[in-house]
Design a protein around this motif. Structure first.
Motif, PDB file in Angstrom:
ATOM      1  N   ILE A 220       0.863  -1.182   0.000  1.00 40.76           N
ATOM      2  CA  ILE A 220       0.000   0.000   0.000  1.00 40.76           C
ATOM      3  C   ILE A 220       0.900   1.233   0.000  1.00 40.76           C
ATOM      4  CG2 ILE A 220      -2.096  -0.925   1.094  1.00 40.76           C
ATOM      5  CD1 ILE A 220      -1.047   0.308   3.679  1.00 40.76           C
ATOM      6  N   LEU A 221       0.376   2.314  -0.540  1.00 43.29           N
ATOM      7  CA  LEU A 221       1.186   3.527  -0.655  1.00 43.29           C
ATOM      8  C   LEU A 221       0.879   4.498   0.476  1.00 43.29           C
ATOM      9  CD1 LEU A 221       0.979   4.300  -4.484  1.00 43.29           C
ATOM     10  CD2 LEU A 221       2.714   3.002  -3.229  1.00 43.29           C
ATOM     11  N   ALA A 245      10.756  19.144   4.105  1.00 38.22           N
ATOM     12  CA  ALA A 245       9.905  18.364   3.195  1.00 38.22           C
ATOM     13  C   ALA A 245       8.456  18.758   3.398  1.00 38.22           C
ATOM     14  CB  ALA A 245      10.080  16.873   3.467  1.00 38.22           C
ATOM     15  N   TYR A 246       7.612  18.337   2.475  1.00 37.50           N
ATOM     16  CA  TYR A 246       6.170  18.511   2.660  1.00 37.50           C
ATOM     17  C   TYR A 246       5.436  17.333   2.049  1.00 37.50           C
ATOM     18  CZ  TYR A 246       6.677  20.523  -2.031  1.00 37.50           C
ATOM     19  OH  TYR A 246       7.002  20.729  -3.344  1.00 37.50           O
ATOM     20  N   SER A 247       4.222  17.116   2.556  1.00 42.85           N
ATOM     21  CA  SER A 247       3.440  15.950   2.120  1.00 42.85           C
ATOM     22  C   SER A 247       1.950  16.237   2.292  1.00 42.85           C
ATOM     23  CB  SER A 247       3.821  14.751   2.979  1.00 42.85           C
ATOM     24  OG  SER A 247       2.964  13.652   2.720  1.00 42.85           O
ATOM     25  N   PRO A 248       1.090  15.768   1.387  1.00 43.14           N
ATOM     26  CA  PRO A 248       1.415  15.085   0.144  1.00 43.14           C
ATOM     27  C   PRO A 248       1.903  16.083  -0.917  1.00 43.14           C
ATOM     28  CG  PRO A 248      -0.979  15.184   0.456  1.00 43.14           C
ATOM     29  CD  PRO A 248      -0.367  15.846   1.642  1.00 43.14           C
ATOM     30  N   ALA A 249       2.478  15.538  -1.998  1.00 41.12           N
ATOM     31  CA  ALA A 249       3.012  16.380  -3.066  1.00 41.12           C
ATOM     32  C   ALA A 249       1.896  16.690  -4.073  1.00 41.12           C
ATOM     33  CB  ALA A 249       4.151  15.649  -3.757  1.00 41.12           C
ATOM     34  N   PRO A 250       1.418  17.939  -4.131  1.00 45.11           N
ATOM     35  CA  PRO A 250       0.302  18.261  -5.031  1.00 45.11           C
ATOM     36  C   PRO A 250       0.654  18.040  -6.498  1.00 45.11           C
ATOM     37  CG  PRO A 250       0.849  20.131  -3.610  1.00 45.11           C
ATOM     38  CD  PRO A 250       1.893  19.101  -3.380  1.00 45.11           C
ATOM     39  N   LEU A 251       1.946  18.005  -6.774  1.00 41.29           N
ATOM     40  CA  LEU A 251       2.442  17.740  -8.119  1.00 41.29           C
ATOM     41  C   LEU A 251       1.870  16.450  -8.708  1.00 41.29           C
ATOM     42  CD1 LEU A 251       5.045  18.414  -9.999  1.00 41.29           C
ATOM     43  CD2 LEU A 251       6.171  16.679  -8.613  1.00 41.29           C
ATOM     44  N   LEU A 252       1.621  15.484  -7.831  1.00 42.39           N
ATOM     45  CA  LEU A 252       1.134  14.191  -8.316  1.00 42.39           C
ATOM     46  C   LEU A 252      -0.395  14.177  -8.371  1.00 42.39           C
ATOM     47  CD1 LEU A 252       3.231  11.358  -6.686  1.00 42.39           C
ATOM     48  CD2 LEU A 252       3.468  12.442  -8.908  1.00 42.39           C
ATOM     49  N   LEU A 257      -0.241   9.594 -10.634  1.00 43.49           N
ATOM     50  CA  LEU A 257       0.124   8.561  -9.658  1.00 43.49           C
ATOM     51  C   LEU A 257      -0.210   7.180 -10.233  1.00 43.49           C
ATOM     52  CD1 LEU A 257       1.190   7.821  -6.867  1.00 43.49           C
ATOM     53  CD2 LEU A 257      -1.119   8.050  -5.981  1.00 43.49           C
ATOM     54  N   GLU A 258      -1.330   7.085 -10.913  1.00 41.09           N
ATOM     55  CA  GLU A 258      -1.733   5.810 -11.525  1.00 41.09           C
ATOM     56  C   GLU A 258      -0.663   5.372 -12.539  1.00 41.09           C
ATOM     57  OE1 GLU A 258      -3.505   2.464 -11.870  1.00 41.09           O
ATOM     58  OE2 GLU A 258      -4.067   3.887 -10.301  1.00 41.09           O
ATOM     59  N   ARG A 259      -0.160   6.348 -13.301  1.00 38.29           N
ATOM     60  CA  ARG A 259       0.888   6.036 -14.274  1.00 38.29           C
ATOM     61  C   ARG A 259       2.148   5.510 -13.556  1.00 38.29           C
ATOM     62  NH1 ARG A 259       3.532  10.128 -18.825  1.00 38.29           N
ATOM     63  NH2 ARG A 259       5.112   8.624 -19.483  1.00 38.29           N
ATOM     64  N   ILE A 260       2.487   6.153 -12.446  1.00 37.02           N
ATOM     65  CA  ILE A 260       3.663   5.719 -11.671  1.00 37.02           C
ATOM     66  C   ILE A 260       3.450   4.299 -11.138  1.00 37.02           C
ATOM     67  CG2 ILE A 260       4.947   6.169  -9.517  1.00 37.02           C
ATOM     68  CD1 ILE A 260       4.546   9.169 -10.094  1.00 37.02           C
ATOM     69  N   ILE A 261       2.226   4.036 -10.700  1.00 33.70           N
ATOM     70  CA  ILE A 261       1.931   2.687 -10.181  1.00 33.70           C
ATOM     71  C   ILE A 261       2.142   1.649 -11.295  1.00 33.70           C
ATOM     72  CG2 ILE A 261       0.037   1.186  -9.382  1.00 33.70           C
ATOM     73  CD1 ILE A 261      -1.005   3.638  -7.770  1.00 33.70           C
ATOM     74  N   GLY A 293       8.182  11.408 -18.846  1.00 29.25           N
ATOM     75  CA  GLY A 293       7.482  10.560 -17.878  1.00 29.25           C
ATOM     76  C   GLY A 293       8.284  10.369 -16.601  1.00 29.25           C
ATOM     77  N   PRO A 294       7.724   9.615 -15.658  1.00 31.02           N
ATOM     78  CA  PRO A 294       8.414   9.422 -14.376  1.00 31.02           C
ATOM     79  C   PRO A 294       9.589   8.454 -14.521  1.00 31.02           C
ATOM     80  CG  PRO A 294       6.392   8.127 -14.444  1.00 31.02           C
ATOM     81  CD  PRO A 294       6.431   8.899 -15.724  1.00 31.02           C
TER      82      PRO A 294
END
Ligand code: AMP
Length: 443
Positions: A220-221, A245-252, A257-261, A293-294
């Motif tokens: 799980i992520l 740092a910061y979280s979550p990254a709005p960039l994604l 994220l689905e593409r990264i998965i 792409g990533p």
């Protein structure tokens, strides 16, 4: 986080937890773990001065490399779950050893840790699984490095193959600088870690960190994060272990994220299985979002620091159950942890001179800091003779805040930083500039 943990609650024993490591990362893990009512006691080996300020925590002085002594202690303390924070004990096979003694361990074995402790192996792993990453050359002599460096049209990135405490990556501007870096490695700067180097094509784009909790079969992520590695504002200066740092990254976005998965996360998990690696722990994916792409910049076999301090306050009290499920191979993969109302940000206070030479043993004063949605995790501190808090590292404190938006998060973090003082304290004022609407910077 919301998943049905009631069934496990009646069976799972999680009274005594052991965390190995001594940084802000381990303190934030302890802080997230203590929230669960099943947990009665958390031991840290060795922890740091800040560990004792965390509810239920106690430090233990024992050399974790002395496996038999460690084992004796774990048995004596009735430890129900071991969480291994740093990469070195993982690379040394501590998780394997404890598993052979029937302990539940969150942390991969030596085979899985290779994703981090050999960059060339990790690159070949990605190659085998068709996972997008920068082009690379595995090099075993300076002569070979020289040929590749001077026949390349652009300066290449130089990486030490083995563990190098975050100092083994060189980003040269010229090919001569590139060769100089390779030469310093072959001259023994990193000992055996530098027998092999990886030369890499330089890629460009924003970086993002993703963490997958794995149980050997499913994953799980956790929420994504972005960190600032450079020492100075505007992301300038030398690389450090992380300045904030910061979280979550709005960039994604959800789609990205689905593409990264699809392109990275699942192929990684599948390749581990294909190679018969029973990975029970966290995989850190350091990604670069390039025009094409990533791409994976690196894997780590542990939580990143300071991303861990940033993400842990977003976890609810069942976080420890996730770690336990991973250790047992019991994840359903359906556990939902994407339901946050708040976002989180972290600013690191460092000692003057870090990441090079710095003084330690300087008294730290902490005034009135917020008690709600604000945590101070010690990264490098110790206790002096008279019980006073002292600096004991390059990165000293992690100041972490949560709010509804990033402007409020960083307003709060910097307000709280005004309450903290030690001689030579340094921090960046522009952490999270990408996500702070109110942030104005003259260029
Ligand atoms: P690593 O320790 O491999 O994460 O590298 C440290 C930092 O160096 C990364 O966070 C990137 O900013 C940078 N870096 C590493 N590899 C590359 C690459 N191939 N292209 C561009 N930047 C890189």
């Amino acid at each position: 986080m919301s998943f049905n943990s009631t069934s496990s609650k009646s069976f799972v024993r999680l009274e005594n937890i052991l965390i190995i490591g001594n940084g802000g990362r381990e303190n934030s893990l302890a802080w997230a773990i203590q929230k669960n009512e099943l947990v009665k006691k958390i031991y840290l080996i060795p922890g740091n001065a800040g560990s004792e300020r965390i509810n239920k925590c106690e430090r233990i002085v024992i050399d974790p490399n002395n496996k038999n002594k460690l084992l004796e202690k774990l048995e004596f303390l009735n430890i129900d779950l071991v969480v291994i924070g740093p990469e070195i004990p993982l690379a040394n096979g501590l998780a394997d050893f404890l598993r052979t003694k029937d302990f539940k361990v969150f942390g991969p074995g030596k085979d899985g840790a290779k994703l981090e402790y050999s960059k060339s192996w990790a690159k070949e792993f990605m190659h085998d699984a068709n996972i997008p990453t920068a082009n690379f050359w595995k090099v075993t002599s300076l002569e070979e490095a020289k040929n590749i460096i001077y026949s390349s049209l652009t300066p290449l990135i130089v990486k030490v193959d083995g563990l190098a405490s975050g100092k083994g990556v060189f980003i040269p501007d010229t090919r001569d600088e590139c060769f100089k870096a390779a030469k310093s490695i072959y001259n023994g700067k990193f000992g055996d870690s530098g027998n092999v180097i990886v030369l890499e094509e330089k890629i460009q784009g924003p970086e993002v960190s993703i963490f997958a909790l794995c149980d050997g079969e499913r994953y799980i992520l956790l929420p994504s994060a972005q960190d600032h590695k450079r020492l100075n504002e505007k992301d300038k200066g030398p690389n450090t272990g992380g300045m904030g740092a910061y979280s979550p990254a709005p960039l994604l976005t959800k789609d990205y994220l689905e593409r990264i998965i699809q392109e990275i996360i699942e192929p990684t998990i599948n390749e581990l299985k294909k190679k018969n690696i029973d990975y029970k722990g966290v995989i850190y994916f350091g990604l670069m979002i390039t025009e094409s792409g990533p791409k994976v910049i690196e894997y780590n076999c542990r939580f990143g620091d300071p991303e861990c301090q940033t993400i842990m306050p977003l976890m609810d009290k069942d976080f420890v159950l996730l770690l336990e499920k991973c250790s047992m191979g019991n994840l359903s993969g359906e556990e939902k942890i994407d339901n946050y109302e708040k976002v989180s940000g972290c600013v690191i206070a460092t000692s003057k001179g870090y990441p090079n030479e710095y003084k330690t043993g300087l008294p730290i004063k902490i005034g009135e800091t917020d008690s709600i949605d604000c945590q101070i995790f010690d990264s490098g501190t110790s206790i002096g003779k008279n019980g006073e808090l002292l600096t004991n590292g390059g990165r000293v404190l992690s100041i972490v805040c949560q709010e509804k938006d990033f402007d409020k998060v960083f307003e709060k973090a910097y307000k709280n930083l005004k309450e903290i003082y030690f001689v030579g304290m340094y921090f960046r004022n522009d952490i999270g500039y990408q996500v702070r609407k109110n942030f104005y910077r003259e260029n």
